[in-house]
Design a protein around this motif. Structure first.
Motif, short mmCIF file in Angstrom:
data_model
loop_
_atom_site.label_atom_id
_atom_site.label_comp_id
_atom_site.label_asym_id
_atom_site.label_seq_id
_atom_site.Cartn_x
_atom_site.Cartn_y
_atom_site.Cartn_z
N SER A 105 0.84 -1.22 0.00
CA SER A 105 0.00 0.00 0.00
C SER A 105 0.86 1.25 0.00
O SER A 105 0.56 2.22 -0.72
CB SER A 105 -0.90 -0.02 1.24
N VAL A 106 1.95 1.23 0.77
CA VAL A 106 2.84 2.40 0.79
C VAL A 106 3.47 2.63 -0.58
O VAL A 106 3.54 3.77 -1.08
CB VAL A 106 3.92 2.22 1.88
N LEU A 107 3.92 1.54 -1.20
CA LEU A 107 4.52 1.67 -2.54
C LEU A 107 3.51 2.16 -3.56
O LEU A 107 3.82 3.00 -4.42
CB LEU A 107 5.12 0.33 -2.97
N VAL A 108 2.28 1.64 -3.47
CA VAL A 108 1.24 2.08 -4.40
C VAL A 108 0.94 3.57 -4.22
O VAL A 108 0.84 4.34 -5.19
CB VAL A 108 -0.03 1.23 -4.21
N VAL A 109 0.79 3.99 -2.95
CA VAL A 109 0.50 5.41 -2.70
C VAL A 109 1.66 6.29 -3.18
O VAL A 109 1.44 7.37 -3.77
CB VAL A 109 0.23 5.62 -1.20
N HIS A 110 2.90 5.83 -2.96
CA HIS A 110 4.06 6.60 -3.42
C HIS A 110 4.06 6.71 -4.94
O HIS A 110 4.31 7.79 -5.51
CB HIS A 110 5.33 5.94 -2.93
#
Length: 467
Positions: A39-44
């Motif tokens: 999720s963090v990578l997607v949001v980034h």
């Protein structure tokens, strides 16, 4: 009997959980971390994509404005056309254009309207504000003031739709993986539960318990070793019970023989001595001789009482002559004489006299030892002995319950140093019976025993229960 398998109390709560639960928790934590990192990578990535898309649209609009600026001051007839053309730039996605003339101030940049996007997502992916300003000169007036403001609302809305779909897919995959691993681990740990159940059965001395034949090679070998160990323990228990039963039988036979010899042989000799002393006394001899005869009679009477007590301790003759209930009644009467302040209640089912004659002595010895322990250690005010026969026709069971309201015991009695309870338990187990002790500090002491009237045929492994 409650299981004595306990986890050490000095370990952490996680280590006190079962292995299956701990593995499932570790897998759940790993999948949660994977989802969180994804999720963090997607949001980034979404934040970067929104910023690049907005910046690209803003630069495109800026180049068109810059082209108008390079043409120099616009004549009045072209200013309106250029203004209309620039206003059409405001309809581009991701860009808002404001044109003012003369001294009027430019309006503030608008806030993006995102009705279908969560506020937390908009805050995470929204790029920093980007504003470009330029003045296009005209031949009359101060020129046209142009402000380009980046507006990523549309891009954020599209990114939210894609991100929601992607995150939902990740959660679905993680949940599916966890469900599949949970099912696989459940199947893999089924032998563990069976082995733990088998160990508890051995702890409770149920040596007839056997593990199934597991399909996995490792668990199959463990089950074979466990079943072999349980079989050896069961056979050893059966051998010990048979040996104990034989030893008790020999011991009681020796007691009976010695009691009969004391009663018949020594009793007759003492009776003869007493008769001789009485005959000497009746002949009116000299005073020293008469006193000696009287002393001999007194000593013989004392020996009679001593031998009678010895015979009773060796073998209660009333048991052979009148049966179990009468012998227990005489035993209770003797204790009432010795402990008049204690209420001793005896309830004996007449069917108890039908108990096998060779085994009645064991019931008598158990009651005798239980009463001795109660008065020696418990100091009760009320003792109740109950002997009943089960209603089931075959096999019939003799139920013996001995309860006192004494001080009870603070530790498992069968683990103590005394041998009274252990001896009673060995008697019960040698007869294929069931033995149970219930006690607590200040709660009294209860001894529950069940004995079969007859052993089942071909039963090489007598029944027993845990105390």
């Amino acid at each position: 009997m409650a299981s004595r398998l306990r986890m050490p109390e000095n370990g952490c709560m996680f280590m006190q959980l079962s292995l299956k639960t701990r593995v499932n928790l570790i897998i759940a934590v790993i999948l949660t971390l994977v989802v969180a990192i994804g999720s963090v990578l997607v949001v980034h990535h979404v934040r970067k994509s929104v910023a690049e898309e907005t910046r690209s649209a803003l630069h495109l609009a800026w180049e068109m404005v810059e082209a108008s600026h390079l043409q120099g001051p616009l004549p009045d007839e072209q200013a309106a056309a250029w203004r209309s053309m620039l206003e059409r730039l405001g309809q581009l996605r991701h860009v808002r254009l404001f044109i003012l003339q003369d001294e009027r101030p430019l309006p503030p940049p608008p806030s993006p309207a995102l009705p279908d996007v969560p506020a937390w997502f908009a805050r995470l992916v929204q790029p920093p504000p980007a504003i470009l300003e330029q003045t296009i000169p005209t031949r009359q007036g101060r020129g046209l003031q142009v402000r380009l403001v980046a507006d990523p609302a549309d891009e954020i809305a599209e990114a939210w739709q894609e991100t929601r779909l992607f995150l939902g897919l990740i959660l679905l995959l993680a949940g599916g993986c966890f469900a599949a691993l949970y099912w696989v681990l459940g199947r893999a740990f089924q032998p563990v539960d069976a082995v733990l159940g088998g160990l508890v059965a051995l702890e409770q001395e149920r040596y007839d318990h056997r593990l199934p034949q597991f399909p996995q090679p490792e668990w199959f070998r463990i089950a074979q070793a466990f079943n072999h160990c349980a079989g050896e323990l069961q056979q050893t228990r059966a051998d010990n019970c048979r040996l104990t039963r034989q030893l008790l039988k020999v011991e009681e036979e020796e007691r009976r023989t010695l009691a009969r010899e004391l009663h018949d042989e020594l009793g007759q000799v003492l009776s003869g001595i007493k008769m001789l002393a009485l005959s000497i006394k009746q002949q009116r001899p000299a005073e020293p001789t008469r006193q000696a005869a009287c002393l001999i009679v007194e000593q013989v009477d004392h020996l009679f009482e001593t031998i009678r007590a010895m015979i009773h301790r060796l073998r209660p003759l009333m048991l052979d002559d009148l049966g179990l209930c009468a012998a227990l009644g005489a035993l209770a009467d003797r204790w009432r004489q010795q402990r008049p302040q204690v209420r001793i209640q005896l309830q004996c089912d007449p069917g108890a006299d039908d108990f096998p004659a060779g085994h009645q002595i064991h019931v008598y010895r158990i009651v005798q030892e239980a009463l001795t322990n109660a008065f020696r250690h418990g100091h009760p005010r009320h003792v109740r002995v109950r002997l009943t026969v089960a209603e089931t026709p075959r096999p019939r069971w003799l139920h013996l319950t001995i309860h006192d309201d004494g001080s009870g015991a603070a530790i498992p009695p069968l683990r103590g140093r005394g041998y009274g309870l252990k001896g009673m338990r060995e008697r019960v187990e040698s007869l294929g019976g069931r033995f149970q002790v219930t006690t607590a500090p200040g709660r009294g002491f209860t001894l529950s025993i069940q004995l079969p009237f007859e052993e089942e045929e071909n039963d090489d492994h007598p029944r027993h229960a845990c105390g």
